[in-house]
Structures are given as C-alpha cells and as structure tokens.
Design an enzyme around this catalytic site. Sequence first.
Site, PDB file in Angstrom:
ATOM      1  CB  CYS A   1      -3.318   0.508  -2.457  1.00  0.00           C
ATOM      2  SG  CYS A   1      -3.461   2.261  -2.817  1.00  0.00           S
TER       3      CYS A   1
ATOM      4  CB  THR B   1      -5.403   4.761  -4.775  1.00  0.00           C
ATOM      5  OG1 THR B   1      -6.261   5.241  -3.733  1.00  0.00           O
ATOM      6  CG2 THR B   1      -5.015   5.889  -5.684  1.00  0.00           C
TER       7      THR B   1
ATOM      8  CD  GLU C   1       0.311   7.135   5.888  1.00  0.00           C
ATOM      9  OE1 GLU C   1       1.430   7.206   6.436  1.00  0.00           O
ATOM     10  OE2 GLU C   1      -0.165   6.081   5.437  1.00  0.00           O
TER      11      GLU C   1
ATOM     12  CG  ASP D   1      -1.808   1.251   1.299  1.00  0.00           C
ATOM     13  OD1 ASP D   1      -2.319   1.658   0.240  1.00  0.00           O
ATOM     14  OD2 ASP D   1      -1.990   1.829   2.391  1.00  0.00           O
ATOM     15  CB  SER D   2       0.211   4.758  -0.795  1.00  0.00           C
ATOM     16  OG  SER D   2      -0.987   4.805  -0.028  1.00  0.00           O
TER      17      SER D   2
ATOM     18  CB  CYS E   1      -9.404   4.417   1.069  1.00  0.00           C
ATOM     19  SG  CYS E   1      -7.745   4.933   1.581  1.00  0.00           S
ATOM     20  CB  THR E   2      -6.396  -0.300   2.758  1.00  0.00           C
ATOM     21  OG1 THR E   2      -5.369   0.477   2.118  1.00  0.00           O
ATOM     22  CG2 THR E   2      -6.921  -1.357   1.810  1.00  0.00           C
ATOM     23  CG  HIS E   3      -4.620   5.153   4.454  1.00  0.00           C
ATOM     24  ND1 HIS E   3      -4.094   4.522   3.348  1.00  0.00           N
ATOM     25  CD2 HIS E   3      -3.596   5.853   5.009  1.00  0.00           C
ATOM     26  CE1 HIS E   3      -2.813   4.839   3.242  1.00  0.00           C
ATOM     27  NE2 HIS E   3      -2.485   5.646   4.236  1.00  0.00           N
TER      28      HIS E   3
HETATM   29  N1  DGL Z   1      -4.797   3.143   1.084  1.00  0.00           N
HETATM   30  C1  DGL Z   1      -4.987   3.571  -0.249  1.00  0.00           C
HETATM   31  C2  DGL Z   1      -6.293   3.050  -0.836  1.00  0.00           C
HETATM   32  O1  DGL Z   1      -6.765   1.987  -0.451  1.00  0.00           O
HETATM   33  C3  DGL Z   1      -4.836   5.022  -0.640  1.00  0.00           C
HETATM   34  C4  DGL Z   1      -4.329   6.045   0.252  1.00  0.00           C
HETATM   35  C5  DGL Z   1      -3.578   7.130  -0.515  1.00  0.00           C
HETATM   36  O2  DGL Z   1      -2.400   6.921  -0.720  1.00  0.00           O
HETATM   37  O3  DGL Z   1      -4.203   8.131  -0.892  1.00  0.00           O
HETATM   38  O4  DGL Z   1      -6.857   3.661  -1.709  1.00  0.00           O
END
Ligand code: DGL
Length: 214
Positions: free
Chosen positions: A70, A72, A149, A7-8, A177-179
Amino acid sequence: MRIGVFDSGIGGEAVAESLRHDFPAAEVITVSDREHVPYGDRDPGEIIHLADAAIQPLLSSDCDVIVVACNTVTAVAIETLRTKYPNQKFIGLEPMVKPASTLSKTGIIAVCATPATLASKRYTQSKQLYASGLTVVEPDCSNWARLIESNELNRSHIDTVVEECLAANADVIILGCTHYHWIKEEIEEALAGHAVLVEPSEAISRRVKELLSL
Ligand code: DGL
C-alpha cells in the site's frame, strides 16, 4: 518461507498474486482492512493507527517479511511501523519516481496515487530527490480506490485521467496505488503506446530476494 502482505483493500491481492507467481514455494498470506478502506483520504494519524491495528495478525504469524502493499500506508506509516516493530522485516511500496525520471524523454511524468500519498512528506522528498528537473503531473484519482473496491470504475474514469496525462505530454505514468494494478491493462489500452506505465511488482520481488538473501 512466509510472506505477509498488507493493504487497506484489494490492492494487496494484486501484489500477492504476483508474489505467488515469483515465489511458488512460499506461503503468501494477506491481510486487508475492509472495514476502513479506502485509507487514501484519511489523515496520517488515522492511517498509522488503522494500519498498526490491521497488521497485528501478520505480526503474530511469524512472517519472514511483511510487504506493505500500500503506497498510502508506506508513505505515512512505514517509519512508525519499523520503529515500533524493529525485529520484523518490512518492505514498503512507493511511487516509482526514480525509475520514471530516467525513463522519461519528455521530462514530464505522471503519478496516479491517493491524496494521502501525494500529500505525504516521503513522496514530496522523493520528488525533490529524483524529479527536481521534471514536471510531475498528479491527476485526480481520489475516488479510484473506492470505485475499484466496489467494481464501479469504468473506462470513462480511466480515459479522463489518461487524457489529462497525455495532454500534458507525460510519457511515463506511475501506478502509485496498488488498487490500480487491477486496471493496468485498461490503462495501457487507453494509453495506446503514447506513454509507458510503471508499477512495482517486479521491484517488490527483487527486494524480497535481497532482503531474505534468496
Ligand atoms: N492500495 C492503497 C495504495 O497503494 C490505497 C488505497 C486506499 O486505501 O485508498 O495506496
């Protein structure tokens, strides 16, 4: 078995935690791109370039599968990655529009995701395919990944989005979004039973089993 998770940022850790729980004997290794997170407000070409560079340690680690944890990156880059690395198995994550559409009784669902995911062709096609008869609310979560984050996302950010979804009469909210997996409990608390939350952790484990014939 070795499962790579990319993931990012810290969204990948939430997915890795769930995979470690479901596959205790597996080695789950994670890679993130702390230098460039968040990806969600970057353009597709940049996301493809960054994701390709960031997954190199996983590609050279002999992973049985790489979970692109992720939404995205899946939305804009998974096809490129699959084409470029045809011998590597990938699992991508997408907003769960199909299950949400069958769960919804009001015919109104909400998708919480990054701007890049919401703008992607892949997501648009999935809405056309599975949600053409539904109303899809897309609240502004554009600063959530960054705030998560830095541990600065608070209850009022969550309440604003939840209120928008409930005011629109959405009865299913998709965590796209996994965040946002890290704030699942707070979102559920804010929803107070007025809508169901769907997120892909279980589906990812099912897909790992299928793909690796476990
Ligand atoms: N966690 C990522 C997702 O599932 C994206 C977060 C990001 O880098 O903007 O989309």
